[in-house]
Design a protein around this motif. Structure first.
Motif, PDB file in Angstrom:
ATOM      1  N   GLY A 230       0.881  -1.222   0.080  1.00  0.00           N
ATOM      2  CA  GLY A 230       0.158  -0.005   0.008  1.00  0.00           C
ATOM      3  C   GLY A 230       1.378   1.419   0.167  1.00  0.00           C
ATOM      4  O   GLY A 230       0.281   2.386  -0.674  1.00  0.00           O
ATOM      5  N   LEU A 231       1.492   1.390   0.692  1.00  0.00           N
ATOM      6  CA  LEU A 231       2.618   2.274   1.157  1.00  0.00           C
ATOM      7  C   LEU A 231       3.476   2.875  -0.538  1.00  0.00           C
ATOM      8  O   LEU A 231       3.195   3.865  -1.104  1.00  0.00           O
ATOM      9  N   ARG A 232       3.749   1.159  -1.277  1.00  0.00           N
ATOM     10  CA  ARG A 232       4.561   1.312  -2.827  1.00  0.00           C
ATOM     11  C   ARG A 232       3.636   1.869  -2.851  1.00  0.00           C
ATOM     12  O   ARG A 232       3.859   2.382  -4.386  1.00  0.00           O
ATOM     13  N   ALA A 233       2.471   1.867  -3.183  1.00  0.00           N
ATOM     14  CA  ALA A 233       1.474   1.968  -4.432  1.00  0.00           C
ATOM     15  C   ALA A 233       1.109   3.700  -4.203  1.00  0.00           C
ATOM     16  O   ALA A 233       0.413   4.742  -4.786  1.00  0.00           O
ATOM     17  N   HIS A 234       1.649   3.943  -2.503  1.00  0.00           N
ATOM     18  CA  HIS A 234       1.172   5.929  -2.596  1.00  0.00           C
ATOM     19  C   HIS A 234      -0.483   5.584  -2.705  1.00  0.00           C
ATOM     20  O   HIS A 234      -1.167   6.340  -2.965  1.00  0.00           O
ATOM     21  N   ASP A 235      -0.860   4.659  -1.818  1.00  0.00           N
ATOM     22  CA  ASP A 235      -2.458   4.606  -1.612  1.00  0.00           C
ATOM     23  C   ASP A 235      -3.102   4.734  -0.448  1.00  0.00           C
ATOM     24  O   ASP A 235      -2.700   3.044   0.340  1.00  0.00           O
ATOM     25  N   PRO A 236      -3.786   5.820   0.439  1.00  0.00           N
ATOM     26  CA  PRO A 236      -3.475   5.709   1.587  1.00  0.00           C
ATOM     27  C   PRO A 236      -4.826   4.596   2.410  1.00  0.00           C
ATOM     28  O   PRO A 236      -4.379   4.091   3.176  1.00  0.00           O
ATOM     29  N   ILE A 237      -5.418   4.963   1.423  1.00  0.00           N
ATOM     30  CA  ILE A 237      -6.376   3.369   1.910  1.00  0.00           C
ATOM     31  C   ILE A 237      -6.390   1.812   1.596  1.00  0.00           C
ATOM     32  O   ILE A 237      -6.095   1.485   2.384  1.00  0.00           O
ATOM     33  N   ALA A 238      -5.154   1.522   0.903  1.00  0.00           N
ATOM     34  CA  ALA A 238      -4.768   0.637   0.666  1.00  0.00           C
ATOM     35  C   ALA A 238      -3.813   0.183   1.982  1.00  0.00           C
ATOM     36  O   ALA A 238      -4.153  -1.302   2.663  1.00  0.00           O
ATOM     37  N   ALA A 239      -3.219   1.143   2.279  1.00  0.00           N
ATOM     38  CA  ALA A 239      -2.112   0.884   3.192  1.00  0.00           C
ATOM     39  C   ALA A 239      -2.642   0.627   4.728  1.00  0.00           C
ATOM     40  O   ALA A 239      -2.928   0.341   5.458  1.00  0.00           O
ATOM     41  N   GLU A 240      -4.079   1.990   4.810  1.00  0.00           N
ATOM     42  CA  GLU A 240      -5.238   2.319   6.369  1.00  0.00           C
ATOM     43  C   GLU A 240      -5.529   0.986   6.521  1.00  0.00           C
ATOM     44  O   GLU A 240      -5.701   0.088   7.510  1.00  0.00           O
ATOM     45  N   ASP A 241      -6.364  -0.056   5.723  1.00  0.00           N
ATOM     46  CA  ASP A 241      -6.594  -1.502   5.679  1.00  0.00           C
ATOM     47  C   ASP A 241      -5.920  -2.433   6.105  1.00  0.00           C
ATOM     48  O   ASP A 241      -6.694  -3.251   6.493  1.00  0.00           O
ATOM     49  N   ALA A 242      -4.139  -2.644   5.241  1.00  0.00           N
ATOM     50  CA  ALA A 242      -3.287  -3.152   5.913  1.00  0.00           C
ATOM     51  C   ALA A 242      -3.587  -2.971   7.567  1.00  0.00           C
ATOM     52  O   ALA A 242      -2.846  -4.224   7.908  1.00  0.00           O
TER      53      ALA A 242
END
Length: 277
Positions: A230-242
């Motif tokens: 999620g961090l690599r993708a710079h995707d806040p929602i994915a990083a937060e969910d993970a």
């Protein structure tokens, strides 16, 4: 912004297999009311360090409690600890106060100071607060994290796999700590991690008991990998969910761990408003 080196060397504490026999003896002694000598923790304190000696003693005692070198019911006295470290009682007293505030020591009037049992409710409360902080941190980190910081996290994850392969839970936990710390460092807010340190003491005790049987290391590594993705993708929602899914793993392991180690846990006191959902 500088990136912390996440290559963690093996902690001086032994892994589960090394601690099992002395831990069992200390548990039996504590339950029988027999005085059991404290483990030698002097290698965890350095008088050459610029860090206050009281803080070092606090950390050494806290770590010994976390990994089961001092089991619930173990008595602690200022004199015995000050003799061990060859210091006055003042820094030991300061360390004891912090350990009481962290919920791992209790003072019983006319009886003394003892290692406290784990409170399931405090585990859930600590997890709830930690989730609120770390999901906010990782969400912000997903936007601002640099390639250098991402590489450092990837290096750390690779070392986690090596620790898991050798079943070195002590090294794995040190790397786990460094992984989470680095995410808060990525947004230049290490105060967030310092705040978490003050409220996750009970969680850490359960985490150690849960490895590797109840919470397999491979599972935790996969959860870390999802956070990193999620961090690599710079995707806040994915990083937060993970991150949220990862931090809720302890809710799965808490019940089985308490059932397997009843002498380590207080009677549960469910909260009026459930914090586990």
């Amino acid at each position: 912004m500088s990136t912390r080196n996440l290559s963690a060397s093996k902690p001086s504490i032994a892994a589960n297999a090394t601690l099992a026999e002395p831990r069992a003896r200390r548990r039996a002694g504590a339950q029988a009311g027999v005085h059991v000598p404290l483990p030698d923790l002097t290698e965890n304190v350095s008088f050459d360090s610029h860090e206050p000696i009281g803080k070092q003693i606090f950390r050494a005692l806290r770590q010994a409690i976390f990994v089961g070198q001092m089991v619930p019911g173990t008595p602690l006295s200022e004199k015995e600890v000050s003799d061990m470290f060859q210091v006055s009682r003042q820094p030991v007293r300061e360390a004891f106060i912090k350990l009481v505030e962290a919920g791992v020591l209790q003072v019983l009037p006319q009886r003394g100071t003892f290692v406290k049992r784990i409170s399931p409710r405090q585990v859930r409360e600590g997890r709830f607060i930690r989730e609120a902080i770390e999901t906010a941190v990782v969400r912000k980190a997903a936007v601002s994290i640099t390639d250098e910081q991402l590489q450092a996290l990837a290096d750390n994850l690779r070392e986690q796999k090596l620790a898991a392969k050798s079943n070195d839970t002590a090294a794995f936990l040190a790397l786990d700590e460094a992984f989470h710390y680095a995410i808060s460092q990525a947004i230049d807010c290490t105060a967030a991690w310092e705040t978490i340190q003050d409220i996750k003491a009970q969680m850490d005790r359960v985490r150690y008991l849960s490895l590797p049987d109840v919470s397999p290391l491979d599972l935790l590594i996969k959860q870390h990998a999802k956070i990193l993705a999620g961090l690599r993708a710079h995707d806040p929602i994915a990083a937060e969910d993970a991150m949220r899914s990862h931090l809720r793993e302890i809710l799965v392991s808490l019940g089985p761990i308490a059932a397997r180690n009843p002498a380590w846990f207080e009677t549960d006191e469910p909260e009026r408003v459930p914090l586990s959902t």
